[in-house]
Design an enzyme around this catalytic site. Structure first.
Site, PDB file in Angstrom:
ATOM      1  N   HIS A 307      13.158  57.118  12.489  1.00 59.82           N
ATOM      2  CA  HIS A 307      11.498  58.382  12.054  1.00 59.82           C
ATOM      3  C   HIS A 307      10.689  57.709  12.359  1.00 59.82           C
ATOM      4  CE1 HIS A 307      10.059  61.666  10.997  1.00 59.82           C
ATOM      5  NE2 HIS A 307      10.700  62.492  11.517  1.00 59.82           N
ATOM      6  N   ASP A 364      18.441  65.399  13.048  1.00 60.55           N
ATOM      7  CA  ASP A 364      19.228  65.439  14.320  1.00 60.55           C
ATOM      8  C   ASP A 364      20.235  64.989  14.421  1.00 60.55           C
ATOM      9  OD1 ASP A 364      17.430  67.481  15.785  1.00 60.55           O
ATOM     10  OD2 ASP A 364      16.266  65.577  16.311  1.00 60.55           O
TER      11      ASP A 364
HETATM   12  N1  ACO Z   1      17.775  52.672  18.541  1.00 59.47           N
HETATM   13  C1  ACO Z   1      17.582  51.645  18.208  1.00 59.47           C
HETATM   14  N2  ACO Z   1      16.681  50.624  17.749  1.00 59.47           N
HETATM   15  C2  ACO Z   1      15.721  51.487  17.345  1.00 59.47           C
HETATM   16  C3  ACO Z   1      15.922  52.947  17.299  1.00 59.47           C
HETATM   17  C4  ACO Z   1      16.982  53.880  18.059  1.00 59.47           C
HETATM   18  N3  ACO Z   1      17.311  55.196  17.685  1.00 59.47           N
HETATM   19  N4  ACO Z   1      14.495  53.846  16.724  1.00 59.47           N
HETATM   20  C5  ACO Z   1      13.645  52.668  16.789  1.00 59.47           C
HETATM   21  N5  ACO Z   1      14.319  51.711  16.762  1.00 59.47           N
HETATM   22  C6  ACO Z   1      13.881  50.159  17.482  1.00 59.47           C
HETATM   23  C7  ACO Z   1      13.183  50.027  17.849  1.00 59.47           C
HETATM   24  O1  ACO Z   1      13.487  49.424  19.264  1.00 59.47           O
HETATM   25  C8  ACO Z   1      11.425  48.817  17.568  1.00 59.47           C
HETATM   26  O2  ACO Z   1      12.259  47.733  17.301  1.00 59.47           O
HETATM   27  P1  ACO Z   1      11.631  46.427  17.926  1.00 59.47           P
HETATM   28  O3  ACO Z   1      10.639  46.617  16.320  1.00 59.47           O
HETATM   29  O4  ACO Z   1      12.122  45.333  17.486  1.00 59.47           O
HETATM   30  O5  ACO Z   1      10.345  46.660  18.956  1.00 59.47           O
HETATM   31  C9  ACO Z   1      11.642  49.541  15.822  1.00 59.47           C
HETATM   32  O6  ACO Z   1      13.187  50.541  15.741  1.00 59.47           O
HETATM   33  C10 ACO Z   1      10.548  51.067  15.431  1.00 59.47           C
HETATM   34  O7  ACO Z   1      10.701  51.585  16.459  1.00 59.47           O
HETATM   35  P2  ACO Z   1       9.981  52.529  17.033  1.00 59.47           P
HETATM   36  O8  ACO Z   1      10.159  52.949  19.093  1.00 59.47           O
HETATM   37  O9  ACO Z   1       8.251  51.438  17.426  1.00 59.47           O
HETATM   38  O10 ACO Z   1       9.224  53.309  16.053  1.00 59.47           O
HETATM   39  P3  ACO Z   1       8.492  54.960  16.342  1.00 59.47           P
HETATM   40  O11 ACO Z   1       8.056  55.344  14.693  1.00 59.47           O
HETATM   41  O12 ACO Z   1       7.585  54.618  17.277  1.00 59.47           O
HETATM   42  O13 ACO Z   1       9.848  55.635  17.205  1.00 59.47           O
HETATM   43  C11 ACO Z   1      11.934  57.642  17.352  1.00 59.47           C
HETATM   44  C12 ACO Z   1      10.336  56.797  16.380  1.00 59.47           C
HETATM   45  C13 ACO Z   1      10.806  57.278  18.330  1.00 59.47           C
HETATM   46  C14 ACO Z   1      11.537  58.579  16.304  1.00 59.47           C
HETATM   47  C15 ACO Z   1      12.122  56.337  17.296  1.00 59.47           C
HETATM   48  O14 ACO Z   1      13.018  55.754  15.923  1.00 59.47           O
HETATM   49  C16 ACO Z   1      14.016  56.691  18.614  1.00 59.47           C
HETATM   50  O15 ACO Z   1      13.406  56.882  19.769  1.00 59.47           O
HETATM   51  N6  ACO Z   1      14.973  57.418  17.726  1.00 59.47           N
HETATM   52  C17 ACO Z   1      15.229  57.996  18.868  1.00 59.47           C
HETATM   53  C18 ACO Z   1      15.215  59.234  19.362  1.00 59.47           C
HETATM   54  C19 ACO Z   1      15.874  60.403  17.820  1.00 59.47           C
HETATM   55  O16 ACO Z   1      16.509  60.502  17.314  1.00 59.47           O
HETATM   56  N7  ACO Z   1      14.849  61.226  17.693  1.00 59.47           N
HETATM   57  C20 ACO Z   1      14.530  62.559  16.855  1.00 59.47           C
HETATM   58  C21 ACO Z   1      13.129  61.831  15.961  1.00 59.47           C
HETATM   59  S1  ACO Z   1      13.297  63.108  14.678  1.00 59.47           S
HETATM   60  C22 ACO Z   1      12.561  64.739  15.517  1.00 59.47           C
HETATM   61  O17 ACO Z   1      12.121  64.456  16.057  1.00 59.47           O
HETATM   62  C23 ACO Z   1      12.679  66.279  14.835  1.00 59.47           C
END
Ligand code: ACO
Length: 428
Positions: A307, A364
């Protein structure tokens, strides 16, 4: 102690004020940066940027706190009704009995949509995603209520627009599902409460009257409350920015629906179930999917994990996980996907990749399991989220309008070509 931030630019010191919110959150106020120093800030994805001052929702991502207008999400989810929470978010206070009765009656009186909406609905192919249909139908409300186009009308008229949005969204959402099923639409029944009315419009048929099940109504009420607002997330920011151009409430909500649809936002609930189903079908090998999620050359992400703001746990996920168990128990359903979800969560929470990046289940991760148990098909999950998020979008839009916020218009750092002389086509 008064705080300020000093920056040095072109050899000169410049002082920026620091402002403090009611929960002691601090922000550097850079409003004069451009006019005073000809500087802008760069913050892709707005990870460090406060876009507004807001008194609607407070969340602390480190401590896992979420409050609507000061009330803890745990208490609201346990004790209140969705319409009570909607009132709280939109008008700022919990309603007394009289206020809630008036609000509820007012909404019940406006649940019907114009008969011509059916013609619009008929134009969509049956395989249309219900989120696309819903967004279009909400936008079409501007045609049936042209006065809603002007957000500068009297507060009574704006309130009428708000009431219609809350009243009609369940009807439009259920009808977007009926279109997908190529079933005749079911008209609202104003004697029913908000959640029961929606579920009945989803599942009744001319040949079958859906019997209201209190377990299902209660679970839906809780899910909608948990989704009702989440401060300046992608869709709420979209609603505010669209509304900031003085576009109508319905147009702004329609844009919010589009923003919510994506799998990195509200679309994650559909993606989670699809992922869990895929794991089940491929033999339940949870470790394989954990490795895929960690592999940077693989686009796969563990859906429902991580998140932007929560870095310890998502308080909504905690409540939903318990609710998923309760609902499945009460309905006597044994869903193997719940076991896979729990195994996945356990492995991820003990894995250093997820631990070091503070990745935890979000709202979710378990919500889809409840929706499935309620009989809601997968591509309707994000529509359910939209139904819950509506009061939040309205509250954010209303606050933005009442605070007379300027049009949202970020700057950029240009990285393209410098001036080039235009060449005639045969000189290129
Ligand atoms: N699975 C694997 N790796 C992940 C995940 C995941 N679900 N989420 C984040 N990471 C990793 C990224 O690859 C990144 O790794 P790095 O530092 O080695 O490059 C690190 O964790 C940080 O991730 P970001 O994408 O930079 O974090 P951001 O805050 O931009 O994104 C997000 C948050 C979009 C929710 C992300 O965690 C994600 O894509 N999750 C999966 C989709 C999801 O469940 N979305 C619902 C969110 S809740 C809502 O909107 C209601």
């Amino acid at each position: 102690m008064e705080k300020e931030v000093e920056i040095k630019f072109n050899g000169k010191m410049y002082t920026l004020p620091v402002i403090k919110g009611t929960e002691d959150e601090m922000a550097v106020d850079i409003s004069k940066l451009r006019s005073d120093l000809n500087l802008i800030t760069l913050d892709r994805g707005y990870k460090n940027t406060g876009s507004t001052l807001s008194s609607i929702t407070f969340l602390d991502g480190e401590k896992g706190i979420l409050r609507y207008r000061g009330y803890a999400i745990e208490e609201l989810a346990e004790k209140s009704s969705f319409l009570e929470v909607a009132y709280l978010l939109i008008y700022g206070e919990l309603p007394n009995k009289n206020e809630l009765d008036n609000f509820t009656n007012n909404i019940s009186e406006h649940t019907l949509v114009h008969e011509d909406v059916k013609s619009i609905l008929d134009g969509f192919p049956s395989n249309s995603h219900p989120m696309g249909v819903l967004g279009s139908l909400v936008s079409s409300l501007t045609a049936f209520y042209p006065k809603s186009l002007d957000p500068n009308r009297s507060s009574d008229e704006i309130n009428g627009t708000i009431i219609r949005a809350i009243a009609k969204l369940p009807t439009l959402a259920a009808w977007s599902f009926k279109n997908r099923m190529r079933q005749p639409v079911v008209y609202p029944d104003n004697r029913l409460d908000y959640c029961s009315n929606f579920i009945r419009m989803m599942f009744s048929l001319p040949t079958f009257e859906y019997k209201i099940n209190p377990v299902i109504t209660k679970a839906l009420n809780k899910l909608l409350i948990l989704h009702a607002d989440h401060e300046q997330n992608c869709s709420a920011s979209t609603v505010r920015i669209v509304g900031s151009s003085h576009a109508s409430l319905y147009a702004s909500i329609s844009a919010g629906i589009a923003a919510l649809w994506g799998p990195l936002h509200g679309g994650a609930n559909q993606a989670v179930i699809e992922m869990l189903e895929e794991i089940k079908q491929s033999g339940g090998d949870v470790d394989k999917y954990i490795s895929k999620a960690k592999d940077k050359s693989d686009p796969f992400r563990l859906m429902g994990f991580g998140h932007r703001v929560y870095k310890s746990f998502d308080p909504r996920a905690k409540i939903i996980k318990k609710a998923a168990h309760d609902v499945l128990d009460q309905l006597g359903i044994n869903d193997p996907v719940l076991d896979i979800a729990m195994r996945l969560e356990k492995v991820a929470l003990n894995d250093s990749y997820f631990k070091t990046r503070n990745l935890y289940p979000n709202v979710d991760f378990y919500s889809g399991i409840i929706y499935r148990a309620l009989g809601v098909p997968t591509d309707m999950f994000t529509v359910m989220f939209a139904l819950g998020r509506l009061p939040g979008w309205i509250a954010q839009w209303k606050e933005m309008r009442e605070n007379n916020e300027p049009i949202g218009r970020p700057r950029q750092v240009y990285t393209g070509k410098n001036y080039r002389k235009y060449l005639d086509i045969n000189q290129r």
